[in-house]
Design a protein around this motif. Structure first.
Motif: not given
Lengths: 481, 310, 95, 89, 99
Positions: B1-9, B11-13, C6-7, C10, C17, D7, D11, D14, D21
């Motif tokens: 799930x950390x990979x998912x979090x990192x990707x989310x973060x 994309x958000x930025x 990570x969040x 963010x 930003x 998972x 991933x 996403x 995008x």
């Protein structure tokens, strides 16, 4: 009756009145005037309880300590409530006369004003960090539509800028609240100081964000850019409320939080920094006020300057400075209310407020000019006014702590204030030119003239009755001494 | 799930940077809307499904529709600007440095965990039994910290009053690109569904994620759908019933707070036996107030009517 | 606590930003967007903070976020109405 | 194994959303952007369904339903054309 | 067995999503890109929903998931129609606000 009913009523009754007015859809100035009367009585009824016990606390919801929201009426809150209640009466009488013939604007004013009054009361009574955030937003979003009452076309730029800065300020504040909650696990001001761990980065950063957010809301110097246009452009009654109460509320929060929950986190250097900002605000604001060509902008910039005095508490942090800062808030509130109402009368009579074309209004507007002059005495800090008492206390504190540089600031600020007040009065009392231009406006009705004067007189009287009020205030909770 | 979090973060930025730096205002708005979707997704990830519902409906959905509508009503090219890049001048450089320092400090601060747990949160979970609802967030909003919610309804009402004073509704007579029956059909198909979901969310808020805010927002979305497909439109007139409904959310709290003082001896405390019915009453009046307020904030008019009606 | 969340980065980044955009953008809608970015960062931070309770998320920050979203949206809607009015006033002036 | 598949699928989705995008940013036309937004909406719905099982939170299915509805609303709002400028305002 | 099937369906769904995204990025004009949205992605969503419904294990949830898919394809087809009309009217290169 239990004493803790009073603070609850102070919030709920104005809300009820405002909501009923909204639903009714027809302006009911009488309801509003009854409300401000009741509000004043409720505040007066609070005095004995606070004098005896030091503070009255009301628990909303009856839940246990770390969870529940409390209302706190202590000396500091009570004085601010008293200021609000007195101003509310004067402004409501003034507004009743001012909006007599305008059905639409009257309806909006009498809807928004009780809600703003309730919000201000709620803010002064709040003892919870997040609740303060909501009340801050409430005050802002009640204040901006009131600014628009002067005519949306004219004031929309000022209102938009006000909204942007206010929103940013409150979100920065909320970011600070989030960090402090993460550290302390509670939002209650009374529990926060003990629950905060010593000197963590998160704690200091949270405290700084909270302070910066409030500084934006209080229009302290680098963040003052939104104030003059909004306060100068609003209708007189609204300007009086905004300058005397709304920005004051943010400055009040700074005093309340600094001397309470943030006490373990703040450092003397931060105090000096805030003091320096205050000093800059005093000098810059007064100078700008002296240079303005429009009366309401003079008064608005004077607010930028006068708010600076309240910041002089932070570097000195002794009881005299505390009393001086709070007392300055009271005196300035009453005097500034009087100044804006008087300026509104002049504007009504002339149809404009350009200083250079003001000559010859001394006879038709004698009462309003009297109000302006008396309020000016307090703004300048001449005895026996409330402004004098406040400045005297601040001077004492600067001598006591050996920080002579604040003495110089205080003296310079007084001189500059005298300069801009006398400039206005001189122009007003000059003989009219030979060919008097047409005066499109009307002589304001007595109610409008005298409500300004009553406020000005109160600002003077404040200097005479200082002893009991200062005793009520006490000393800062966490301050040295 | 950390990979998912990192990707989310990441994309958000990226989207946030895009939102600030896009030259065209429209593109900035689109980036903001997608950011809202992703934010909702990350809140789902962080065990906050009810907040994700609120963000999807209010933060991305309604606000997005309102932003697009406002963009349409501005003159063409209004708001297109290119902000200076960090190295283009002293001021941008200073601001960039300041904002970066702030972000780094915040990151560090968000990683500092104190030893003691959150006292208020624990107390809320402890006293959940007495609150009249099973869902902790709903209990906090409507009971433990009901006072905040009352004030929040005040904010909503005053934002609406301010908006109405400006008398600048979204332009009404906009038309769809192709003259087709499809959107109308869509509305007829979706409307019952949206209403059902909205009411369900309000009702379900007592024991599962959802609640008055989310439900109200969904009901407002139903109204927006009707307006977008040409069934309804804003009206310049209002009536006292509508105003009463708008004020109802705040009013019911105020009255509950005042009238129950003699009964319970405390403020905004609800008597033990009646707590659940009172909660339901409050929840529905809140949802109705929120739905109508958001809808009128969208149209910018004091009232509503069916299209074509006078 | 293992390494960097990570969040959390963010959340901090969104705030940075947002502040950057507020300082450098001139158009009011863009400033409103920037403020909302900042607000979203704050909300994300609050939700992260809510996860520190051992059993189940802390409902108090969640309630704060919900309140915050409603306040932010209503204030933004008011701001957008101000922008529309401003554009209209300016348009009238030009013609 | 199921968890791993879930998972990995989440991933991947996403990641695809992130790639999509590019069209939001690069355009070139407004239609491309809103199309890509729609696509990211569909992907998010898929993600929500996956997470509903992964986190054992059935309420997320409601969230997915909401996403679909509001994505349609956004498309509707986007394609509306303003009346001729300088009209009867 | 069911789990196995479900995993297979989910992965197949992701495959269709992949195809859709590739199409979105690589197809030459708006109209062909619309296919990516309506066809590939909704098939992907359908397969994925089927897989998830198998894993969810309760008929009520499975029904709800089916509803999500149904609504999604209706919404996608209407959106596709509207976007195509928009592209026809506004033009398919450059933005409305850039001209």
């Amino acid at each position: 009756m239990r004493p803790d009913v009073l603070p609850v009523m102070l919030v709920f009754l104005p809300f009820l009145a405002g909501l009923l007015q909204f639903i009714a859809g027809r302006p009911a100035p009488r309801l509003g005037n009854v409300l401000v009367g009741v509000n004043l009585l409720l505040v007066l009824a609070l005095i004995p309880g606070v004098a005896d016990e030091g503070a009255i606390v009301a628990n909303l919801g009856g839940w246990s300590e770390p969870l529940a929201i409390h209302l706190l009426a202590d000396g500091l809150a009570l004085l601010m409530l008293l200021l609000t209640a007195l101003l509310a009466v004067a402004v409501s009488l003034y507004a009743m006369a001012a909006w007599r013939d305008q059905h639409h604007d009257a309806l909006r004013f009498w809807t928004l004003w009780p809600l703003l009054l309730g919000s201000l009361n709620a803010l002064f009574l709040s003892r919870d960090l997040f609740n303060i955030y909501v009340t801050l937003e409430l005050v802002t979003l009640a204040a901006i539509p009131l600014v628009l009452l002067a005519g949306p076309g004219k004031t929309v730029d000022a209102a938009l800028r006000y909204l942007l800065f206010a929103l940013l300020g409150s979100l920065i504040y909320l970011a600070g609240v989030a960090l402090l909650y993460a550290q302390a696990g509670t939002l209650d001001l009374a529990l926060l100081a003990d629950a905060l761990p010593d000197s963590t980065l998160a704690g200091s950063l949270g405290a700084s964000l909270i302070i910066v957010g409030i500084l934006i809301k209080a229009a302290i110097l680098p963040f003052h850019v939104w104030l003059p246009a909004a306060h100068g452009g609003a209708p007189a009654a609204v300007s009086a409320i905004l300058s005397a109460l709304v920005v004051k509320a943010a400055a009040y929060l700074l005093l309340r939080l600094w001397s309470g929950p943030l006490d373990p986190l703040v450092t003397p250097a931060a105090g000096q920094l805030l003091g320096a900002l205050g000093a800059l605000a005093i000098l810059f604001g007064s100078w700008q006020a002296f240079r303005q060509e429009r009366l309401k902008l003079v008064v608005a910039y004077s607010t930028v300057a006068q708010l600076g005095y309240m910041l002089l508490f932070f570097p000195m942090a002794v009881t005299a400075a505390w009393q001086g800062a709070v007392y300055h808030g009271l005196a300035h509130g009453l005097a500034k209310g009087a100044l804006f109402l008087a300026a509104g009368n002049i504007l009504l009579y002339l149809g404009h407020d350009r200083l250079r074309e003001m000559r010859g209004i001394d006879r038709p507007l004698a009462v309003s000019l009297l109000a302006f002059g008396l309020a000016g005495v307090s703004i300048m800090g001449l005895p026996p006014s409330g402004g004098f008492t406040a400045k005297w206390l601040l001077l004492t504190a600067s001598v006591e702590t050996g920080q002579w540089w604040w003495t110089i600031t205080l003296l310079l600020g007084g001189l500059l204030a005298a300069a801009y007040v006398f400039r206005v009065l001189r122009l007003a009392f000059l003989q009219p030119p030979e060919n008097v231009p047409d005066r499109p406006g009307m002589v304001p009705p007595p109610l409008m003239a005298w409500s300004a004067t009553v406020l000005a007189v109160l600002a003077i009287v404040l200097g005479v009755v200082s002893a009991p009020l200062l005793e009520l205030l006490g000393s800062p909770v966490g301050g040295s001494e | 799930m950390t990979a998912l979090d990192s990707l989310l973060a990441l994309l958000l930025l990226l989207l946030a940077a895009r939102c600030v730096s896009a030259r065209s205002l429209l593109q900035a708005i689109v980036a903001f809307i997608v950011l809202g979707l992703l934010l909702a997704l990350s809140w789902v990830r962080l065990e906050a499904p009810d907040l994700a519902l609120a963000e999807a409906a209010i933060g991305a959905g309604l606000l997005g529709v309102l932003l697009l509508g406002t963009w349409r009503s501005l003159p063409l090219g209004h708001g297109n600007e290119r902000i200076p890049l960090p190295w283009q001048g002293l001021r941008p450089a200073l601001i960039t440095t300041g904002c970066t320092v702030l972000a780094v400090l915040l990151t560090v601060a968000l990683h500092q965990h104190p030893e003691q747990a959150a006292m208020s949160g624990l107390a809320a979970l402890d006293q959940l039994d007495a609150a009249g609802v099973d869902q902790p967030v709903t209990a906090v909003l409507l009971n433990f910290r009901a006072y905040d919610t009352l004030l929040e309804m005040g904010v909503l009402l005053m934002a609406l009053i301010g908006t109405l004073m400006l008398d600048s509704p979204l332009p009404r007579d906009t038309e769809l690109p192709a003259r087709t029956m499809l959107p109308a059909t869509l509305a007829q198909l979706f409307l019952p569904l949206i209403l059902l979901i909205g009411l369900y969310l309000v009702w379900a808020g007592a024991y599962s994620p959802g609640g008055a805010f989310q439900g109200g927002a969904v009901l407002a979305g139903a109204g927006v759908l009707l307006i977008l497909t040409g069934f309804g439109e804003g009206d310049g007139r209002d009536g006292w019933v509508l105003r009463a409904l708008l004020a109802g959310g705040a009013l019911v709290f105020t009255l509950a707070g005042l009238l129950l003082i003699p009964v319970t001896g405390a403020f905004m405390a609800y008597p033990q036996g009646l707590v659940t019915p009172i909660m339901v009453l409050i929840e529905f009046s809140l949802a109705l107030s929120i739905a109508l307020s958001l809808l009128l904030l969208y149209t910018g008019t004091p009232g509503l009517r069916r299209r074509g009606e006078r | 606590m293992t390494g960097i969340e990570p969040l959390a980065v963010a959340a901090a980044g969104l705030m940075g930003i947002g502040l950057y955009g507020f300082c450098l953008c001139r158009h009011a809608v863009r400033r409103l967007l920037s403020i909302n970015l900042f607000g979203n960062g704050v909300f994300l931070a609050l939700i992260l903070i809510a996860r520190r309770l051992p059993d189940g998320p802390d409902p108090v920050p969640h309630a704060m976020v919900l309140t915050g979203i409603v306040i932010a949206v209503s204030a933004t809607a008011f701001g957008l109405a101000l922008v529309r009015r401003q554009a209209r006033t300016r348009g009238d002036d030009e013609t | 194994m199921t968890l791993l598949v879930l998972d990995a699928a989440a991933f991947m989705l996403l990641l695809l959303l992130g790639l999509g995008l590019i069209r939001v940013i690069a355009g070139p036309a407004g239609a491309d952007r809103i199309l890509a937004v729609q696509l990211s909406g569909t992907t998010t719905v898929g993600l929500l369904l996956l997470l509903a099982v992964r986190l054992e939170e059935p309420a997320l299915i409601h969230a997915a339903l909401l996403f679909v509805l509001f994505a349609a609303l956004l498309a509707l709002a986007f394609v509306r054309r303003a009346p001729p400028r300088g009209g009867d305002r | 067995m069911t789990t196995f099937l479900a995993c297979g369906l989910i992965l197949a769904g992701v495959g269709f999503y992949l195809a859709g995204t590739v199409g979105l990025l690589r197809f030459p004009d708006v109209y062909s890109r619309l296919h990516a949205l309506t066809k590939a992605d909704n098939t992907g969503l359908g397969l994925l929903a089927l897989g998830v419904a198998l894993l969810a294990g309760s008929p009520r949830l499975a029904l709800l998931i089916a509803l999500v898919w149904l609504v999604a394809i209706i919404a996608a087809s209407v959106a596709c129609h509207l976007i195509a009309g928009y592209a026809l009217q506004v033009g398919e290169c450059g933005d409305e606000d850039d001209r």
